[in-house]
Design a protein around this motif. Structure first.
Motif, PDB file in Angstrom:
ATOM      1  N   ALA A   1      -0.235  18.711   3.653  1.00 39.92           N
ATOM      2  CA  ALA A   1       0.179  17.872   2.698  1.00 39.92           C
ATOM      3  C   ALA A   1      -1.035  16.577   2.911  1.00 39.92           C
ATOM      4  CB  ALA A   1       1.385  17.432   2.762  1.00 39.92           C
ATOM      5  N   GLY A   2      -1.408  15.850   1.539  1.00 36.54           N
ATOM      6  CA  GLY A   2      -2.228  14.659   1.992  1.00 36.54           C
ATOM      7  C   GLY A   2      -1.353  13.593   1.994  1.00 36.54           C
ATOM      8  N   ILE A   3      -1.906  12.479   2.708  1.00 37.43           N
ATOM      9  CA  ILE A   3      -1.283  11.192   2.366  1.00 37.43           C
ATOM     10  C   ILE A   3      -1.963  10.428   1.366  1.00 37.43           C
ATOM     11  CG2 ILE A   3      -0.839   9.232   3.944  1.00 37.43           C
ATOM     12  CD1 ILE A   3      -1.281  10.747   6.257  1.00 37.43           C
ATOM     13  N   ALA A   4      -0.943   9.937   0.400  1.00 35.62           N
ATOM     14  CA  ALA A   4      -1.354   9.511  -0.813  1.00 35.62           C
ATOM     15  C   ALA A   4      -1.219   7.911  -0.753  1.00 35.62           C
ATOM     16  CB  ALA A   4      -0.351   9.671  -1.980  1.00 35.62           C
ATOM     17  N   ALA A   5      -0.394   7.328   0.090  1.00 34.87           N
ATOM     18  CA  ALA A   5      -0.456   5.801   0.303  1.00 34.87           C
ATOM     19  C   ALA A   5      -0.007   5.754   2.017  1.00 34.87           C
ATOM     20  CB  ALA A   5       0.537   5.276  -0.738  1.00 34.87           C
ATOM     21  N   THR A   6      -0.652   4.638   2.468  1.00 37.35           N
ATOM     22  CA  THR A   6      -0.325   4.211   3.977  1.00 37.35           C
ATOM     23  C   THR A   6       0.252   2.778   3.999  1.00 37.35           C
ATOM     24  OG1 THR A   6      -2.632   3.422   4.212  1.00 37.35           O
ATOM     25  CG2 THR A   6      -2.156   5.888   4.643  1.00 37.35           C
ATOM     26  N   ASP A   7       1.063   2.786   5.183  1.00 38.71           N
ATOM     27  CA  ASP A   7       1.289   1.208   5.649  1.00 38.71           C
ATOM     28  C   ASP A   7       2.236   0.709   4.355  1.00 38.71           C
ATOM     29  OD1 ASP A   7      -0.234   1.887   7.779  1.00 38.71           O
ATOM     30  OD2 ASP A   7      -1.767   0.605   7.345  1.00 38.71           O
ATOM     31  N   VAL A   8       3.219   1.289   3.889  1.00 40.22           N
ATOM     32  CA  VAL A   8       4.092   0.671   3.059  1.00 40.22           C
ATOM     33  C   VAL A   8       5.211   0.182   3.931  1.00 40.22           C
ATOM     34  CG1 VAL A   8       5.728   1.152   1.298  1.00 40.22           C
ATOM     35  CG2 VAL A   8       3.394   2.338   1.226  1.00 40.22           C
ATOM     36  N   LEU A   9       5.132  -0.997   4.247  1.00 40.31           N
ATOM     37  CA  LEU A   9       6.146  -1.804   5.272  1.00 40.31           C
ATOM     38  C   LEU A   9       7.598  -2.112   4.524  1.00 40.31           C
ATOM     39  CD1 LEU A   9       3.807  -4.515   6.755  1.00 40.31           C
ATOM     40  CD2 LEU A   9       4.544  -2.281   7.585  1.00 40.31           C
ATOM     41  N   ALA A  10       8.566  -1.507   5.210  1.00 32.41           N
ATOM     42  CA  ALA A  10      10.065  -1.880   4.849  1.00 32.41           C
ATOM     43  C   ALA A  10      10.667  -2.979   5.960  1.00 32.41           C
ATOM     44  CB  ALA A  10      10.544  -0.508   4.759  1.00 32.41           C
TER      45      ALA A  10
END
Length: 74
Positions: free
Chosen positions: A49-58
């Motif tokens: 699987a590829g990582i499409a977006a990183t570091d999405v903070l919640a």
């Protein structure tokens, strides 16, 4: 379903800069997966699987968006 969902979770707050490359990453489910230098995840079934977006903070975590479901060993 619980096994699959917890396989997608790792303990702690791991930002993209801190992702261990080519090293087994332990999941909350108990198994591991690896991530290579191109940010491709390889699961226990050798699916990728590829990582499409990183570091999405919640409010209580960081999310890295992937383009496929990863699965623990059968």
């Amino acid at each position: 379903l619980t096994s699959v969902l917890t396989y997608h979770v790792v303990p702690g707050l791991v930002l993209k800069a801190d992702v261990p490359v080519d090293t087994a990453i332990a999941t909350v489910q108990g198994e591991s997966f690896t991530i290579d230098s191109t940010l491709t995840i390889t699961d226990q079934r050798d699916r990728q699987a590829g990582i499409a977006a990183t570091d999405v903070l919640a409010s209580n975590c960081v999310i890295h968006v992937i383009d496929k479901v990863i699965l623990p060993a059968p």
